[in-house]
Write a protein that holds these residues in place. Structure first.
Motif, PDB file in Angstrom:
ATOM      1  N   ALA A 120       0.830  -1.202   0.000  1.00 52.73           N
ATOM      2  CA  ALA A 120       0.000   0.000   0.000  1.00 52.73           C
ATOM      3  C   ALA A 120       0.867   1.255   0.000  1.00 52.73           C
ATOM      4  O   ALA A 120       0.603   2.208  -0.740  1.00 52.73           O
ATOM      5  CB  ALA A 120      -0.933  -0.002   1.204  1.00 52.73           C
ATOM      6  N   TYR A 150       1.099   4.078  -2.867  1.00 56.03           N
ATOM      7  CA  TYR A 150       0.880   5.484  -2.493  1.00 56.03           C
ATOM      8  C   TYR A 150       2.033   6.344  -2.989  1.00 56.03           C
ATOM      9  O   TYR A 150       1.821   7.416  -3.587  1.00 56.03           O
ATOM     10  CB  TYR A 150       0.735   5.584  -0.972  1.00 56.03           C
ATOM     11  CG  TYR A 150       0.784   6.989  -0.432  1.00 56.03           C
ATOM     12  CD1 TYR A 150      -0.186   7.934  -0.774  1.00 56.03           C
ATOM     13  CD2 TYR A 150       1.801   7.379   0.444  1.00 56.03           C
ATOM     14  CE1 TYR A 150      -0.146   9.223  -0.264  1.00 56.03           C
ATOM     15  CE2 TYR A 150       1.845   8.661   0.962  1.00 56.03           C
ATOM     16  CZ  TYR A 150       0.881   9.583   0.608  1.00 56.03           C
ATOM     17  OH  TYR A 150       0.929  10.863   1.108  1.00 56.03           O
ATOM     18  N   GLN A 186      -5.961   1.349  -3.647  1.00 52.47           N
ATOM     19  CA  GLN A 186      -7.295   1.057  -3.148  1.00 52.47           C
ATOM     20  C   GLN A 186      -7.460  -0.427  -2.860  1.00 52.47           C
ATOM     21  O   GLN A 186      -8.033  -0.816  -1.836  1.00 52.47           O
ATOM     22  CB  GLN A 186      -8.353   1.517  -4.154  1.00 52.47           C
ATOM     23  CG  GLN A 186      -9.777   1.314  -3.663  1.00 52.47           C
ATOM     24  CD  GLN A 186     -10.814   1.786  -4.674  1.00 52.47           C
ATOM     25  OE1 GLN A 186     -10.479   2.342  -5.718  1.00 52.47           O
ATOM     26  NE2 GLN A 186     -12.084   1.571  -4.372  1.00 52.47           N
ATOM     27  N   ALA A 200      -5.579  -1.243   0.363  1.00 57.75           N
ATOM     28  CA  ALA A 200      -6.239  -0.657   1.532  1.00 57.75           C
ATOM     29  C   ALA A 200      -7.501  -1.440   1.887  1.00 57.75           C
ATOM     30  O   ALA A 200      -7.791  -1.673   3.073  1.00 57.75           O
ATOM     31  CB  ALA A 200      -6.577   0.806   1.256  1.00 57.75           C
ATOM     32  N   THR A 223      -4.066  -0.036  10.428  1.00 55.05           N
ATOM     33  CA  THR A 223      -4.348   1.129   9.586  1.00 55.05           C
ATOM     34  C   THR A 223      -3.086   1.657   8.915  1.00 55.05           C
ATOM     35  O   THR A 223      -1.968   1.408   9.365  1.00 55.05           O
ATOM     36  CB  THR A 223      -4.979   2.263  10.405  1.00 55.05           C
ATOM     37  OG1 THR A 223      -4.072   2.656  11.452  1.00 55.05           O
ATOM     38  CG2 THR A 223      -6.296   1.814  11.027  1.00 55.05           C
ATOM     39  N   LEU A 224      -3.331   2.408   7.871  1.00 54.59           N
ATOM     40  CA  LEU A 224      -2.270   3.106   7.142  1.00 54.59           C
ATOM     41  C   LEU A 224      -2.137   4.518   7.696  1.00 54.59           C
ATOM     42  O   LEU A 224      -3.024   5.000   8.407  1.00 54.59           O
ATOM     43  CB  LEU A 224      -2.625   3.148   5.656  1.00 54.59           C
ATOM     44  CG  LEU A 224      -2.646   1.796   4.945  1.00 54.59           C
ATOM     45  CD1 LEU A 224      -3.445   1.893   3.648  1.00 54.59           C
ATOM     46  CD2 LEU A 224      -1.219   1.333   4.670  1.00 54.59           C
ATOM     47  N   TYR A 259      -4.846   7.703   3.514  1.00 54.37           N
ATOM     48  CA  TYR A 259      -6.296   7.746   3.403  1.00 54.37           C
ATOM     49  C   TYR A 259      -6.760   9.078   2.803  1.00 54.37           C
ATOM     50  O   TYR A 259      -7.737   9.126   2.039  1.00 54.37           O
ATOM     51  CB  TYR A 259      -6.944   7.540   4.763  1.00 54.37           C
ATOM     52  CG  TYR A 259      -6.747   6.150   5.317  1.00 54.37           C
ATOM     53  CD1 TYR A 259      -7.213   5.031   4.634  1.00 54.37           C
ATOM     54  CD2 TYR A 259      -6.083   5.950   6.531  1.00 54.37           C
ATOM     55  CE1 TYR A 259      -7.023   3.751   5.128  1.00 54.37           C
ATOM     56  CE2 TYR A 259      -5.899   4.671   7.038  1.00 54.37           C
ATOM     57  CZ  TYR A 259      -6.361   3.579   6.338  1.00 54.37           C
ATOM     58  OH  TYR A 259      -6.180   2.312   6.836  1.00 54.37           O
ATOM     59  N   PHE A 310     -12.738   5.631   3.179  1.00 52.48           N
ATOM     60  CA  PHE A 310     -11.421   6.071   3.644  1.00 52.48           C
ATOM     61  C   PHE A 310     -11.404   7.473   4.241  1.00 52.48           C
ATOM     62  O   PHE A 310     -10.596   7.756   5.129  1.00 52.48           O
ATOM     63  CB  PHE A 310     -10.434   6.012   2.475  1.00 52.48           C
ATOM     64  CG  PHE A 310     -10.423   4.684   1.762  1.00 52.48           C
ATOM     65  CD1 PHE A 310      -9.908   3.554   2.376  1.00 52.48           C
ATOM     66  CD2 PHE A 310     -10.961   4.554   0.488  1.00 52.48           C
ATOM     67  CE1 PHE A 310      -9.917   2.319   1.739  1.00 52.48           C
ATOM     68  CE2 PHE A 310     -10.979   3.328  -0.155  1.00 52.48           C
ATOM     69  CZ  PHE A 310     -10.460   2.207   0.463  1.00 52.48           C
TER      70      PHE A 310
END
Length: 227
Positions: free
Chosen positions: A16, A20, A29, A32, A43-44, A49, A68
């Motif tokens: 992810a 990004y 996406q 995530a 979580t990122l 997000y 998100f």
């Protein structure tokens, strides 16, 4: 792929972040969503997000964006979130029926805005939010504040149509008719808007039902068929 049981979470997180960094929307996406599906609670970073949700909202993919964007803002410290993310959050919240969140977001945007036209836009969207939440008093106040800023073009017509609807719903048919007639006159060269205003005016007049109103309604009905 070789050892998904041991490394699935870590590989998903890192993939992810790579997507990004490369600004690869589709791939990010997917990772995530996989993280949410397979590793709930992991979580990122908030910036991921924010970028993902804002990009999806820009493409008007609001249902996807809303997965998100709640994690992209800091509600109790709104200054920590940039304006563009709040705007995406507001649009996606409204589009998905999360009107309380949309109200909060548009209020934050309004407090930051100095441009009169955009202020009018935010007041108008706040009016829509309050109307959707069943508070027509606040909706009317916001719509009137929007109109007081004298926005031009389509926004002016939308505000007046909303004010007419709110007035009619509250039993103030005279005020409703005033707004509808103004829209019909201001947007004489816009068949769709003019037609909507006249149609609403006809409905109000026919609901009142006295002979004078019915005569006026018939005149407006003829006007509907007049270019």
């Amino acid at each position: 792929t070789i050892d998904a049981k041991s490394f699935s979470k870590e590989s998903t997180l890192h993939l992810a972040l790579v997507h990004y960094g490369l600004e690869q929307l589709k791939e990010l996406q997917q990772e995530a969503e996989k993280l949410d599906r397979d590793h709930a609670g992991t979580t990122l970073p908030q910036a991921v997000y924010a970028w993902l949700g804002t990009k999806l909202a820009k493409e008007e993919r609001f249902e996807e964006a809303w997965r998100f964007l709640p994690r992209a803002v800091t509600a109790d410290q709104p200054d920590e979130t940039v304006t563009g993310v709040w705007l995406a959050h507001a649009r996606a919240a409204f589009a998905t029926g999360n009107f309380t969140e949309a109200t909060n977001s548009y209020s934050i945007l309004l407090n930051r805005e100095e441009n009169a036209f955009r202020q009018a836009e935010y007041h108008y969207h706040l009016a829509l939010c309050w109307h959707a939440r069943g508070n027509n008093g606040k909706a009317t106040t916001e719509a009137e504040d929007a109109l007081a800023l004298k926005p031009q073009g389509e926004l002016n017509g939308r505000i007046r149509l909303l004010l007419g609807k709110l007035a009619a719903g509250g039993g103030d048919t005279d005020t409703a008719l005033q707004h509808y007639v103004v829209v019909a006159e201001l947007f004489a060269d816009d068949p769709e808007t003019r037609s909507e205003a006249l149609t609403r005016a006809i409905a109000v007049l026919e609901a009142r039902g006295n002979p004078e109103d019915l005569t006026q309604a018939e005149e407006y009905r003829k006007a509907l068929n007049t270019p």
